[in-house]
Design a protein around this motif. Structure first.
Motif, PDB file in Angstrom:
ATOM      1  N   ALA A 206       1.171  -1.255   0.103  1.00 13.56           N
ATOM      2  CA  ALA A 206      -0.027   0.172  -0.270  1.00 13.56           C
ATOM      3  C   ALA A 206       0.997   1.242   0.469  1.00 13.56           C
ATOM      4  O   ALA A 206       1.440   1.463   0.972  1.00 13.56           O
ATOM      5  N   PRO A 207       1.087   1.877  -0.974  1.00 15.95           N
ATOM      6  CA  PRO A 207       1.685   3.759  -1.062  1.00 15.95           C
ATOM      7  C   PRO A 207       1.350   4.404  -0.281  1.00 15.95           C
ATOM      8  O   PRO A 207       0.182   4.407   0.135  1.00 15.95           O
ATOM      9  N   LYS A 208       1.913   5.366   0.543  1.00 13.36           N
ATOM     10  CA  LYS A 208       2.040   6.070   1.573  1.00 13.36           C
ATOM     11  C   LYS A 208       0.994   7.197   0.765  1.00 13.36           C
ATOM     12  O   LYS A 208       0.286   8.079   1.496  1.00 13.36           O
ATOM     13  N   ASP A 209       1.099   7.077  -0.052  1.00 15.88           N
ATOM     14  CA  ASP A 209       0.612   8.401  -1.398  1.00 15.88           C
ATOM     15  C   ASP A 209      -0.716   7.898  -1.861  1.00 15.88           C
ATOM     16  O   ASP A 209      -0.113   7.034  -2.360  1.00 15.88           O
ATOM     17  N   GLY A 210      -1.763   8.303  -2.243  1.00 16.20           N
ATOM     18  CA  GLY A 210      -2.459   7.608  -3.282  1.00 16.20           C
ATOM     19  C   GLY A 210      -3.988   7.852  -3.526  1.00 16.20           C
ATOM     20  O   GLY A 210      -4.736   8.655  -2.532  1.00 16.20           O
TER      21      GLY A 210
ATOM     22  N   ALA B 282      -7.852   6.669  -1.976  1.00  8.27           N
ATOM     23  CA  ALA B 282      -8.469   6.770  -1.005  1.00  8.27           C
ATOM     24  C   ALA B 282      -8.616   4.580  -0.966  1.00  8.27           C
ATOM     25  O   ALA B 282      -8.249   4.302   0.160  1.00  8.27           O
ATOM     26  N   PHE B 283      -8.621   4.556  -2.452  1.00  5.78           N
ATOM     27  CA  PHE B 283      -8.163   3.124  -2.847  1.00  5.78           C
ATOM     28  C   PHE B 283      -7.244   2.247  -2.152  1.00  5.78           C
ATOM     29  O   PHE B 283      -6.872   1.702  -1.616  1.00  5.78           O
TER      30      PHE B 283
ATOM     31  N   LEU C 236      -9.358   0.798   6.732  1.00  6.67           N
ATOM     32  CA  LEU C 236     -10.755  -0.030   6.578  1.00  6.67           C
ATOM     33  C   LEU C 236     -12.004   0.781   5.440  1.00  6.67           C
ATOM     34  O   LEU C 236     -12.067   1.895   6.285  1.00  6.67           O
ATOM     35  N   LEU C 237     -12.436   1.192   4.113  1.00  6.99           N
ATOM     36  CA  LEU C 237     -13.747   1.622   4.471  1.00  6.99           C
ATOM     37  C   LEU C 237     -14.241   0.871   3.933  1.00  6.99           C
ATOM     38  O   LEU C 237     -14.301  -0.520   3.453  1.00  6.99           O
TER      39      LEU C 237
ATOM     40  N   ARG D 260     -16.240  10.353   5.613  1.00  6.27           N
ATOM     41  CA  ARG D 260     -15.418  10.126   4.341  1.00  6.27           C
ATOM     42  C   ARG D 260     -17.037   9.826   3.099  1.00  6.27           C
ATOM     43  O   ARG D 260     -17.153   8.636   3.788  1.00  6.27           O
ATOM     44  N   LYS D 261     -16.203  10.483   2.297  1.00  5.26           N
ATOM     45  CA  LYS D 261     -17.432   9.912   1.014  1.00  5.26           C
ATOM     46  C   LYS D 261     -15.876  10.101   0.606  1.00  5.26           C
ATOM     47  O   LYS D 261     -16.017  10.881  -0.555  1.00  5.26           O
ATOM     48  N   GLU D 262     -15.437   8.709  -0.290  1.00  3.22           N
ATOM     49  CA  GLU D 262     -14.521   9.672  -1.434  1.00  3.22           C
ATOM     50  C   GLU D 262     -14.184   8.347  -3.000  1.00  3.22           C
ATOM     51  O   GLU D 262     -15.573   6.739  -2.465  1.00  3.22           O
ATOM     52  N   PRO D 263     -14.068   8.719  -3.693  1.00  2.69           N
ATOM     53  CA  PRO D 263     -14.388   8.099  -5.250  1.00  2.69           C
ATOM     54  C   PRO D 263     -14.205   6.228  -5.294  1.00  2.69           C
ATOM     55  O   PRO D 263     -12.883   6.245  -4.451  1.00  2.69           O
ATOM     56  N   ALA D 264     -14.748   5.172  -5.601  1.00  2.00           N
ATOM     57  CA  ALA D 264     -14.829   4.375  -5.406  1.00  2.00           C
ATOM     58  C   ALA D 264     -13.838   3.941  -6.903  1.00  2.00           C
ATOM     59  O   ALA D 264     -14.112   4.665  -7.757  1.00  2.00           O
ATOM     60  N   LEU D 265     -13.815   2.626  -7.110  1.00  2.00           N
ATOM     61  CA  LEU D 265     -13.179   2.613  -8.819  1.00  2.00           C
ATOM     62  C   LEU D 265     -14.471   2.222  -9.273  1.00  2.00           C
ATOM     63  O   LEU D 265     -13.451   2.433 -10.555  1.00  2.00           O
ATOM     64  N   VAL D 266     -15.373   1.970  -9.960  1.00  2.24           N
ATOM     65  CA  VAL D 266     -16.110   2.563 -10.411  1.00  2.24           C
ATOM     66  C   VAL D 266     -17.313   3.475  -9.910  1.00  2.24           C
ATOM     67  O   VAL D 266     -17.921   3.809  -9.170  1.00  2.24           O
ATOM     68  N   LYS D 267     -17.896   3.743 -10.546  1.00  2.00           N
ATOM     69  CA  LYS D 267     -18.786   5.476 -11.334  1.00  2.00           C
ATOM     70  C   LYS D 267     -20.078   4.473 -10.128  1.00  2.00           C
ATOM     71  O   LYS D 267     -20.566   3.509 -10.840  1.00  2.00           O
ATOM     72  N   GLY D 268     -20.082   5.597  -9.688  1.00  4.41           N
ATOM     73  CA  GLY D 268     -21.626   5.288  -8.476  1.00  4.41           C
ATOM     74  C   GLY D 268     -21.729   4.224  -7.198  1.00  4.41           C
ATOM     75  O   GLY D 268     -22.461   4.015  -6.658  1.00  4.41           O
ATOM     76  N   CYS D 269     -20.272   4.186  -6.918  1.00  3.83           N
ATOM     77  CA  CYS D 269     -19.721   3.464  -5.633  1.00  3.83           C
ATOM     78  C   CYS D 269     -19.118   4.729  -5.032  1.00  3.83           C
ATOM     79  O   CYS D 269     -18.416   5.230  -5.855  1.00  3.83           O
TER      80      CYS D 269
END
Length: 230
Positions: free
Chosen positions: A72-76, A78-79, A197-198, A213-222
């Motif tokens: 897991a990278p320190k920067d990046g 939320a996922f 975890l989220l 928190r409300k961060e972008p997931a990998l798919v639109k709509g989640c």
């Protein structure tokens, strides 16, 4: 099979969504994902050794043999900052640091029993490569994931197919594993800053209270969030 916000049931239409929505019950498996034969042990039970030592995936040794957070990278995004386990043992040990997840017991992916939870169609589309239940009563389920975007896409489809349900619920995820439980306390314990975890929430119109928190997931709509209400 449906992920009913963390309480997987035995029917094809509610099993998946139940993995994400908890709330107790007599089902001794996590989110209803596993069957009684799994919860009571047997030839498929993991012994917790042989993949990197007893401390792999713990907070004391999070990176051994690719254990939790090993990549897991320190920067990046939320996922990208979510814990990454690499093995079922590491994922279970990580979860056990915040809620009961010992011992971990395997559930064969090719099991045809409805009581074991998600059906083959979902497991394949979600790129699940391994699954198991853990805890004294097998009340928590863990899924190892090969393709995170495929998993999120499949989960989104299951939520849409449910047509309703708890808008404030979903499934707890890391980069390469997902966790669901019959216990809302277990789910919440993995959403603390200490755990990191989220929750993957794919409910249309979901909006957490201010400060969550409300961060972008990998798919639109989640989205990825630390807000969860059973």
């Amino acid at each position: 099979m449906r992920f009913k916000p963390l309480l997987i049931t035995v029917t094809a239409t509610t099993a998946l969504l139940s993995l994400t929505g908890c709330g107790g019950g007599d089902n001794p498996t996590l989110g209803g994902i596993g069957g009684d034969s799994v919860a009571t042990g047997g030839d498929n039970a993991y012994n917790g050794t042989g993949d990197g030592g007893p401390n792999e995936g713990t907070l004391d040794n999070p990176t051994k043999n690719g254990g939790v957070n090993g990549n897991a990278p320190k920067d990046g995004t939320a996922f990208q900052k979510l814990p990454k386990a690499a093995t079922m043992a590491a994922a279970a040990r990580f979860v056990n640091g915040f809620t009961d997840c010992d011992p971990i017991r395997a559930i064969p992916l090719d099991s045809g029993e409805p009581s074991t939870g998600p059906d083959q169609k979902f497991l394949k589309s979600a790129a699940v490569i391994e699954r198991g239940t853990c805890g004294s009563r097998g009340r928590t389920s863990i899924y190892m994931i090969k393709d995170a975007k495929a998993f999120q896409t499949a989960f989104k489809a299951e939520v849409a197919a449910q047509q309703g349900g708890n808008r404030n619920s979903g499934i707890v995820i890391g980069q390469d594993f997902a966790m669901g439980s019959e216990s809302s306390d277990a789910m919440s314990s993995l959403l603390t800053p200490q755990a990191g975890l989220l929750m993957l929430n794919c409910h249309e119109g979901f909006t957490p209270p201010s400060g969550y928190r409300k961060e972008p997931a990998l798919v639109k709509g989640c989205v990825l969030t630390d807000y969860y209400v059973d």
